[in-house]
Design a protein around this motif. Structure first.
Motif, PDB file in Angstrom:
ATOM      1  N   ASP A 254     -48.312   7.773   7.437  1.00  0.00           N
ATOM      2  CA  ASP A 254     -49.642   7.173   7.562  1.00  0.00           C
ATOM      3  C   ASP A 254     -49.706   6.120   8.657  1.00  0.00           C
ATOM      4  N   MET A 255     -48.574   5.882   9.322  1.00  0.00           N
ATOM      5  CA  MET A 255     -48.573   5.031  10.514  1.00  0.00           C
ATOM      6  C   MET A 255     -48.562   5.882  11.786  1.00  0.00           C
ATOM      7  N   GLY A 256     -48.927   7.162  11.649  1.00  0.00           N
ATOM      8  CA  GLY A 256     -48.942   8.054  12.810  1.00  0.00           C
ATOM      9  C   GLY A 256     -49.867   7.574  13.913  1.00  0.00           C
ATOM     10  N   GLY A 257     -50.983   6.953  13.552  1.00  0.00           N
ATOM     11  CA  GLY A 257     -51.881   6.411  14.573  1.00  0.00           C
ATOM     12  C   GLY A 257     -51.213   5.311  15.375  1.00  0.00           C
ATOM     13  N   ALA A 258     -50.462   4.452  14.693  1.00  0.00           N
ATOM     14  CA  ALA A 258     -49.724   3.393  15.386  1.00  0.00           C
ATOM     15  C   ALA A 258     -48.698   3.983  16.346  1.00  0.00           C
ATOM     16  N   ALA A 259     -47.998   5.036  15.905  1.00  0.00           N
ATOM     17  CA  ALA A 259     -47.012   5.683  16.773  1.00  0.00           C
ATOM     18  C   ALA A 259     -47.672   6.226  18.033  1.00  0.00           C
ATOM     19  N   HIS A 260     -48.872   6.790  17.889  1.00  0.00           N
ATOM     20  CA  HIS A 260     -49.590   7.311  19.060  1.00  0.00           C
ATOM     21  C   HIS A 260     -50.033   6.183  19.990  1.00  0.00           C
ATOM     22  N   ALA A 261     -50.487   5.070  19.420  1.00  0.00           N
ATOM     23  CA  ALA A 261     -50.903   3.946  20.257  1.00  0.00           C
ATOM     24  C   ALA A 261     -49.719   3.385  21.036  1.00  0.00           C
ATOM     25  N   LEU A 262     -48.569   3.254  20.380  1.00  0.00           N
ATOM     26  CA  LEU A 262     -47.371   2.775  21.068  1.00  0.00           C
ATOM     27  C   LEU A 262     -46.956   3.748  22.172  1.00  0.00           C
ATOM     28  N   ALA A 263     -47.051   5.050  21.890  1.00  0.00           N
ATOM     29  CA  ALA A 263     -46.675   6.050  22.888  1.00  0.00           C
ATOM     30  C   ALA A 263     -47.599   6.004  24.101  1.00  0.00           C
ATOM     31  N   ILE A 264     -48.903   5.893  23.863  1.00  0.00           N
ATOM     32  CA  ILE A 264     -49.848   5.795  24.983  1.00  0.00           C
ATOM     33  C   ILE A 264     -49.573   4.538  25.799  1.00  0.00           C
ATOM     34  N   ALA A 265     -49.311   3.423  25.120  1.00  0.00           N
ATOM     35  CA  ALA A 265     -49.006   2.177  25.836  1.00  0.00           C
ATOM     36  C   ALA A 265     -47.798   2.353  26.741  1.00  0.00           C
ATOM     37  N   GLU A 266     -46.764   3.027  26.229  1.00  0.00           N
ATOM     38  CA  GLU A 266     -45.567   3.233  27.033  1.00  0.00           C
ATOM     39  C   GLU A 266     -45.853   4.137  28.235  1.00  0.00           C
ATOM     40  N   LEU A 267     -46.656   5.171  28.037  1.00  0.00           N
ATOM     41  CA  LEU A 267     -47.016   6.043  29.146  1.00  0.00           C
ATOM     42  C   LEU A 267     -47.823   5.297  30.209  1.00  0.00           C
ATOM     43  N   VAL A 268     -48.797   4.530  29.781  1.00  0.00           N
ATOM     44  CA  VAL A 268     -49.651   3.781  30.715  1.00  0.00           C
ATOM     45  C   VAL A 268     -48.817   2.819  31.553  1.00  0.00           C
ATOM     46  N   MET A 269     -47.968   2.055  30.882  1.00  0.00           N
ATOM     47  CA  MET A 269     -47.192   1.054  31.612  1.00  0.00           C
ATOM     48  C   MET A 269     -46.105   1.696  32.458  1.00  0.00           C
ATOM     49  N   GLY A 270     -45.490   2.779  31.952  1.00  0.00           N
ATOM     50  CA  GLY A 270     -44.463   3.456  32.732  1.00  0.00           C
ATOM     51  C   GLY A 270     -45.008   4.058  34.009  1.00  0.00           C
ATOM     52  N   ALA A 271     -46.243   4.536  33.964  1.00  0.00           N
ATOM     53  CA  ALA A 271     -46.882   5.127  35.149  1.00  0.00           C
ATOM     54  C   ALA A 271     -47.629   4.095  35.976  1.00  0.00           C
ATOM     55  N   ARG A 272     -47.664   2.868  35.486  1.00  0.00           N
ATOM     56  CA  ARG A 272     -48.393   1.771  36.141  1.00  0.00           C
ATOM     57  C   ARG A 272     -49.840   2.181  36.439  1.00  0.00           C
ATOM     58  N   LEU A 273     -50.471   2.744  35.441  1.00  0.00           N
ATOM     59  CA  LEU A 273     -51.868   3.148  35.562  1.00  0.00           C
ATOM     60  C   LEU A 273     -52.722   1.905  35.821  1.00  0.00           C
ATOM     61  N   PRO A 274     -53.650   1.937  36.774  1.00  0.00           N
ATOM     62  CA  PRO A 274     -54.422   0.737  37.129  1.00  0.00           C
ATOM     63  C   PRO A 274     -55.526   0.432  36.119  1.00  0.00           C
ATOM     64  N   ILE A 275     -55.114   0.048  34.923  1.00  0.00           N
ATOM     65  CA  ILE A 275     -56.057  -0.415  33.908  1.00  0.00           C
ATOM     66  C   ILE A 275     -55.534  -1.721  33.324  1.00  0.00           C
ATOM     67  N   ARG A 276     -56.414  -2.431  32.643  1.00  0.00           N
ATOM     68  CA  ARG A 276     -56.009  -3.585  31.851  1.00  0.00           C
ATOM     69  C   ARG A 276     -55.864  -3.078  30.413  1.00  0.00           C
ATOM     70  N   LEU A 277     -54.622  -2.817  30.014  1.00  0.00           N
ATOM     71  CA  LEU A 277     -54.350  -2.221  28.713  1.00  0.00           C
ATOM     72  C   LEU A 277     -54.376  -3.272  27.615  1.00  0.00           C
ATOM     73  N   HIS A 278     -55.051  -2.931  26.518  1.00  0.00           N
ATOM     74  CA  HIS A 278     -55.015  -3.744  25.300  1.00  0.00           C
ATOM     75  C   HIS A 278     -54.715  -2.803  24.140  1.00  0.00           C
TER      76      HIS A 278
END
Length: 464
Positions: A254-278
């Protein structure tokens, strides 16, 4: 579990066994053109002209065999078309003859996943199968995506005794540190005073498993602000409206949503996507004790809206409501939340299709198209406003759950909509993130759901 970086390598002409791809519709013509020893081998192995079927093809040298694999369309490879080979072939290196594996690299990598944290080490386990490719850019992207997918699977597969709210916080801290992001964790009296719904859900958990809001912020403040929110219920007993044993069996996920949010955060920062991530994850355990919130209790949300608790097993929307309110305070232009929210979505769509709710038609269309492109299917359900009447309370501003069995996924999404910033585009993904039976590249257990679709959407919008 093998490191995805070791399972795919640039093709520099090194020794490797050949994989010959054959369209299902072209199988008969291919077979007719084969030498007798190949036709005999195919017959002996009972190769059928169906996708994912394969056979070993002998040569004059017994050690120099190759593989024939049946695919739906060899000119349009899917992420899963080579996945069964990665599960079943002997260890060694392989090369797709006459084609680049392309999207199939991802399935090749994820197919070799095994969750073995709690098992004795198997010294006789099969070694890695390595795929060669002449497309390094595709290889690098597939490795990044597979790496976060395997990490996501580990988080969800891990028992709740070893992955509670503090462990989610530790995972977020590791990701933030690796990318120079800012980590903020709110808990204790600050949660009780400022996030009444998160507190109400998680306050019955024992020492060390207290509720908290975990936030990661990263990127240039001048870039478009994007909020990614994930439901982090590390175990859901149902609270005082306790679940039956069958319904509680998989609630470590039931924490699957949290796992997805953490995964997206890692992808965004690893690719240095030009957004302000929160990134925001409300992490709780929905437990039962003398401190547990009762049916009929009224909660004070961060937004100021009062919510009567009509069902303590409708807790995910409560913690998300407070997290969405916090996200709204920074005026994001895009908000996406992931949540293992309702059984009603599974009744409607089954386990393969993920339910999408969105307040913007363009955003919904873009997400659905991204899902189609990535073989990560999403189906839009309506935010049907007349159903808001089902959330009316006699004693508070609203109920957390409608007191009817109908339209459960819709009323849950309508509840969340009350806490979403009015000017932001918002998408809510009601996900399952679990394979009940194995499929090529997707072993039984935890899996990503909607992750690749959302990642493609973000890249298409912001990568430039």
């Amino acid at each position: 579990m093998p490191d995805p970086n070791t399972l795919v390598q640039p093709d520099r002409g090194q020794a490797a066994r050949a994989i010959h791809l054959v369209d299902a519709k072209g199988f008969d013509a291919w077979l007719t053109a084969q030498p007798p020893r190949h036709r005999a081998a195919v017959a002996a192995q009972k190769l059928a002209a169906t996708p994912h079927a394969s056979a070993i093809l002998p040569s004059d040298n017994p050690e120099d065999w190759s593989v024939v694999a049946i695919v739906a369309n060899k000119d349009k490879l899917t992420p899963w078309c080579l996945a069964r080979l990665a599960e079943t072939l002997p260890e060694g290196s392989y090369r797709v003859e006459g084609a680049e594996p392309g999207k199939a690299i991802y399935g090749w990598l994820t197919a070799q996943y095994k969750f073995d944290r709690y098992k004795k080490k198997d010294d006789k386990a099969q070694g890695p199968r390595v795929l060669l490719t002449g497309d390094p850019a595709r290889m690098d992207e597939a490795v990044r995506l597979a790496a976060v997918t395997l990490k996501l699977r580990d988080w969800i597969n891990t028992g709740a005794n070893d992955f509670g709210p503090a462990d989610v916080e530790a995972a977020a801290a590791d990701i933030a540190k690796a990318h120079g992001a800012t980590l903020t964790v709110t808990k204790g009296p600050e949660i009780e005073k400022g996030y009444g719904m998160i507190w109400a859900v998680g306050k019955a958990a024992g020492k060390g498993r207290e509720p908290r809001l975990i936030e990661i912020e990263w990127g240039n403040p001048d870039h478009p602000r994007v909020a990614i929110v994930g439901k982090g219920v590390c175990f859901d007993s149902g609270g005082l409206d306790i679940k039956p044993a069958a319904g509680m069996r998989l609630m470590k996920k039931d924490m699957g949503g949290a796992a997805h949010a953490l995964a997206i955060a890692e992808l965004v920062m690893g690719a240095r996507l030009p957004i302000r991530l929160h990134m925001l994850v409300p992490a709780v355990e929905n437990s039962i004790s003398g401190e547990a919130t009762r049916p009929g209790d009224v909660m004070q949300s961060r937004k100021g809206v009062t919510v009567e608790n009509s069902n303590t097993d409708a807790e995910g929307r409560l913690i998300l409501g407070d997290a969405l309110t916090k996200a709204a305070e920074a005026n994001p232009e895009l908000v996406i939340d992931f949540a293992t929210l309702t059984g009603a979505a599974r009744v409607a769509l089954g386990t393969d299709l993920q339910a999408l709710f969105a307040n913007d038609d363009t955003l919904a269309s873009d997400l659905i198209a991204a899902g189609e492109a990535e073989a990560d299917p999403i189906w839009r359900l309506p935010l049907y406003d007349p159903y808001k009447d089902l959330l009316k309370s006699d004693v508070a501003d609203m109920l957390n759950a409608a007191e009817t069995p109908w339209g459960g996924a819709l009323t849950a999404a309508l509840f969340l909509k009350e806490f979403v910033p009015e000017k932001a585009q918002w998408a809510h993904l009601d996900i399952f993130c679990w394979q009940g039976s194995p499929k090529p590249g997707r072993p039984k257990g935890a899996d990503a759901a909607g992750l690749r679709a959302v990642w493609k959407l973000l890249k298409d919008r912001y990568a430039g």
